[in-house]
Design a protein around this motif. Sequence first.
Motif, PDB file in Angstrom:
ATOM      1  N   CYS A 440      30.092 -17.768 -12.399  1.00  0.00           N
ATOM      2  CA  CYS A 440      29.274 -16.454 -11.905  1.00  0.00           C
ATOM      3  C   CYS A 440      28.207 -17.151 -11.380  1.00  0.00           C
ATOM      4  CB  CYS A 440      29.137 -15.991 -12.884  1.00  0.00           C
ATOM      5  SG  CYS A 440      28.117 -14.058 -11.890  1.00  0.00           S
ATOM      6  N   VAL A 441      27.646 -17.197  -9.622  1.00  0.00           N
ATOM      7  CA  VAL A 441      26.538 -17.777 -10.034  1.00  0.00           C
ATOM      8  C   VAL A 441      25.281 -17.031  -9.295  1.00  0.00           C
ATOM      9  CG1 VAL A 441      27.160 -16.129  -7.103  1.00  0.00           C
ATOM     10  CG2 VAL A 441      26.541 -18.800  -7.130  1.00  0.00           C
ATOM     11  N   GLY A 442      26.058 -15.158  -9.942  1.00  0.00           N
ATOM     12  CA  GLY A 442      24.410 -14.467 -10.460  1.00  0.00           C
ATOM     13  C   GLY A 442      24.052 -13.868 -11.823  1.00  0.00           C
ATOM     14  N   LYS A 443      24.423 -15.448 -12.974  1.00  0.00           N
ATOM     15  CA  LYS A 443      24.547 -14.891 -14.079  1.00  0.00           C
ATOM     16  C   LYS A 443      22.473 -15.047 -13.833  1.00  0.00           C
ATOM     17  CE  LYS A 443      24.883 -20.194 -14.804  1.00  0.00           C
ATOM     18  NZ  LYS A 443      25.151 -20.989 -15.793  1.00  0.00           N
ATOM     19  N   TYR A 444      21.922 -15.082 -13.302  1.00  0.00           N
ATOM     20  CA  TYR A 444      20.615 -15.386 -13.884  1.00  0.00           C
ATOM     21  C   TYR A 444      19.865 -13.213 -13.152  1.00  0.00           C
ATOM     22  CZ  TYR A 444      20.542 -19.702 -15.265  1.00  0.00           C
ATOM     23  OH  TYR A 444      20.838 -21.033 -15.180  1.00  0.00           O
ATOM     24  N   VAL A 445      20.392 -13.308 -12.371  1.00  0.00           N
ATOM     25  CA  VAL A 445      19.930 -12.653 -11.918  1.00  0.00           C
ATOM     26  C   VAL A 445      20.825 -10.905 -12.936  1.00  0.00           C
ATOM     27  CG1 VAL A 445      20.813 -10.289 -10.286  1.00  0.00           C
ATOM     28  CG2 VAL A 445      20.491 -12.533  -9.705  1.00  0.00           C
ATOM     29  N   ALA A 446      21.819 -11.100 -13.487  1.00  0.00           N
ATOM     30  CA  ALA A 446      22.934 -10.029 -14.326  1.00  0.00           C
ATOM     31  C   ALA A 446      22.111 -10.543 -15.260  1.00  0.00           C
ATOM     32  CB  ALA A 446      24.530 -10.441 -14.641  1.00  0.00           C
ATOM     33  N   SER A 447      21.493 -11.515 -16.016  1.00  0.00           N
ATOM     34  CA  SER A 447      21.458 -11.443 -17.409  1.00  0.00           C
ATOM     35  C   SER A 447      20.070 -10.572 -17.737  1.00  0.00           C
ATOM     36  CB  SER A 447      20.601 -12.995 -18.143  1.00  0.00           C
ATOM     37  OG  SER A 447      20.287 -13.026 -19.060  1.00  0.00           O
ATOM     38  N   SER A 448      19.505 -10.721 -16.552  1.00  0.00           N
ATOM     39  CA  SER A 448      18.039  -9.961 -16.434  1.00  0.00           C
ATOM     40  C   SER A 448      18.157  -8.550 -16.226  1.00  0.00           C
ATOM     41  CB  SER A 448      16.759 -11.014 -15.583  1.00  0.00           C
ATOM     42  OG  SER A 448      17.392 -10.590 -14.409  1.00  0.00           O
ATOM     43  N   THR A 449      19.280  -7.955 -15.924  1.00  0.00           N
ATOM     44  CA  THR A 449      18.961  -6.903 -15.205  1.00  0.00           C
ATOM     45  C   THR A 449      19.927  -6.796 -16.904  1.00  0.00           C
ATOM     46  OG1 THR A 449      20.100  -6.582 -13.090  1.00  0.00           O
ATOM     47  CG2 THR A 449      21.014  -4.539 -14.127  1.00  0.00           C
ATOM     48  N   MET A 450      20.482  -6.185 -17.234  1.00  0.00           N
ATOM     49  CA  MET A 450      21.330  -6.479 -18.048  1.00  0.00           C
ATOM     50  C   MET A 450      20.050  -6.159 -19.816  1.00  0.00           C
ATOM     51  SD  MET A 450      24.347  -4.819 -18.408  1.00  0.00           S
ATOM     52  CE  MET A 450      24.469  -4.652 -20.305  1.00  0.00           C
ATOM     53  N   TRP A 451      19.890  -7.092 -19.994  1.00  0.00           N
ATOM     54  CA  TRP A 451      18.400  -7.712 -21.471  1.00  0.00           C
ATOM     55  C   TRP A 451      17.352  -6.557 -20.865  1.00  0.00           C
ATOM     56  CZ3 TRP A 451      13.352  -7.775 -21.737  1.00  0.00           C
ATOM     57  CH2 TRP A 451      13.092  -8.296 -22.902  1.00  0.00           C
ATOM     58  N   LEU A 452      16.683  -6.064 -19.057  1.00  0.00           N
ATOM     59  CA  LEU A 452      15.373  -5.179 -19.740  1.00  0.00           C
ATOM     60  C   LEU A 452      16.234  -3.919 -19.609  1.00  0.00           C
ATOM     61  CD1 LEU A 452      12.941  -5.070 -18.301  1.00  0.00           C
ATOM     62  CD2 LEU A 452      13.235  -4.357 -16.481  1.00  0.00           C
ATOM     63  N   MET A 453      17.520  -3.779 -19.041  1.00  0.00           N
ATOM     64  CA  MET A 453      17.940  -2.427 -19.755  1.00  0.00           C
ATOM     65  C   MET A 453      18.521  -1.987 -20.900  1.00  0.00           C
ATOM     66  SD  MET A 453      20.967  -0.782 -20.195  1.00  0.00           S
ATOM     67  CE  MET A 453      22.122  -1.759 -20.129  1.00  0.00           C
ATOM     68  N   MET A 454      19.143  -3.364 -21.339  1.00  0.00           N
ATOM     69  CA  MET A 454      19.269  -2.831 -22.995  1.00  0.00           C
ATOM     70  C   MET A 454      17.980  -2.595 -24.261  1.00  0.00           C
ATOM     71  SD  MET A 454      22.059  -6.542 -23.113  1.00  0.00           S
ATOM     72  CE  MET A 454      22.063  -5.761 -25.677  1.00  0.00           C
ATOM     73  N   VAL A 455      17.050  -3.391 -23.569  1.00  0.00           N
ATOM     74  CA  VAL A 455      15.859  -3.162 -24.054  1.00  0.00           C
ATOM     75  C   VAL A 455      14.937  -1.751 -24.211  1.00  0.00           C
ATOM     76  CG1 VAL A 455      13.947  -4.657 -22.950  1.00  0.00           C
ATOM     77  CG2 VAL A 455      13.866  -5.028 -25.435  1.00  0.00           C
TER      78      VAL A 455
END
Length: 514
Positions: A440-455
């Motif tokens: 997945c070429v968007g894995k860093y974008v995905a990871s930061s969206t998910m982390w920020l939403m969760m926290v």
Amino acid sequence: MSPLTSNILAALVTVLVLWGLSRLFKRRGLPYPPGPNRKPLIGNALDFPLVNAAQTYMEWSEKYRSGVLHIEAFGNHVVILNKLEDVDELLERRANNYSDRPVVPIIKLLGWEFNFAMLGHNDEWRLHRKICQQNFRQAAAHKYHPLQIEKVHEMLQNLLERPKEFDDHNKILSISIPLSSMYGYEAKSLDDPCIQAADKSTIPGATLILPGQSFVNIIPALGKIPAWVPFTTSVRVAAEVKYWTEEMKRIPTEYVKSKFAEGKVIPSLVTEMLERKFSDGVTPEEEEAVQNIAYTVYGAASDTTIALTKSFFYLMAKHPEVQKKAQAEIDRLVGAKRLPDFEDRSSGRMPYMEALYRELQRYAAPVPLGLPHAASEDDYYKGYLIPKGASIFPNIWALTHDESRYPDPYTFKPERFLDASGQINDDDRILAFGFGRRVCVGKYVASSTMWLMMVSVLACFDIEKPKDENGNYIEMDDEYEEFGLLRHKGPYECSFTVRSPEARQLILSSGATS
Ligand code: HEM
């Protein structure tokens, strides 16, 4: 011809014949990997699992005592990899041979042949990938942080005002980030035509891609039957998906062009390309690639993020003990004076949140069979033949539920990613993002969206199971729904209660600052 030349020619011909024979012998001599017995003429056409495919392949892997499985119908070969060692050997180390995508006949009927994720391993794909790397690699992905913060804070406000509609808020967050970053387009409600078009394209289309989901994938000639002929459901659905796919491209593209014409340029991947087009100039190939990337990302990023967020809310309601540990960590570091930020992640002082993110991706990978890679040439592995053109599915579900790697794999337990001293361990590979050159070429974008939403959601809200009229908790079912390649938690209810007056105030004031 001189005797020397004819001798050289004879030697060459002999070498070629021997090489050809050895290949033929090898091909004939080596069996395909194990799998269900093939029937005359139809092969395994009736064996492709239509539901719970990833789980079924995992069971077959036990049954046939092989991590590498093979099924075939009408000359279409499918290989499923159920063990990480095989995925690593084939998709990573032998990436030269396994970075192609299979020719899936329904793709053309869906109008998805220009979707970047479906392109073959060729120069066109390389150009797309290069542009994506420039924009989405770890260092570059920081540029999306302000947008992610703005959209997550909008979600908090929506949850505060209309908590019961959490599913809608998830959808708006997950689609509006890619839409805004790709086109500068603002989608604020579910009635937005871009959200409608994505709804009618992505899920119905993804449903038809898996082998066995449409006979067109097995007998391509069936795709020529007009959509109005009875019993051609997949051809009819594909025609509708194609219409909505065109709309997914048309609506935001026209929006960007109109804003551009008005001189109101909103920063985005497409506007940045258009600006360069009118200043330095861009090649037609680059312009087309940017347009393809924009619409691919709008589809690829939104449904995966929707699926993970849906699982996250459900798992938090289901596991209050996990939720409390995460909230204790957030309260310790962030307190009640501000909302969490990306620096809280980079500080490394939230190991439990990091473990929670990894466990969510492990437990609820949204694309359980990954996207199929394809073998560019015949290959030989562990004594088996993997034929040229075969679709190769990395069974992400089997890898993330492999007991030898993740003991007690069906239990949701973020602690498995912590060491004895409570620090995050070194198992930082998110298998849910896929493999090799096609990872997945968007894995860093995905990871930061998910982390920020969760926290952010956990900092502000308690998520609980629904209650009956006597105030007793109602048990939630564990049913998941599958849409071909995608897996979402089935419908459920849960409650969001703001944790404190300070949290409410932070949410209300975040609207003014974000
Ligand atoms: C949690 C969210 C996400 C998950 C679980 C996910 C998962 C995946 C998987 C499994 C693949 C296929 C990898 C392979 O072939 O081995 C993939 C490919 C891809 N993803 Fe994601 N993805 C997510 C979010 C995103 C986001 C946010 C973007 C864009 C910013 C994105 C863009 C893409 C693209 C363009 C491809 C195709 C790459 C290629 O074929 O070269 N994805 N993703």
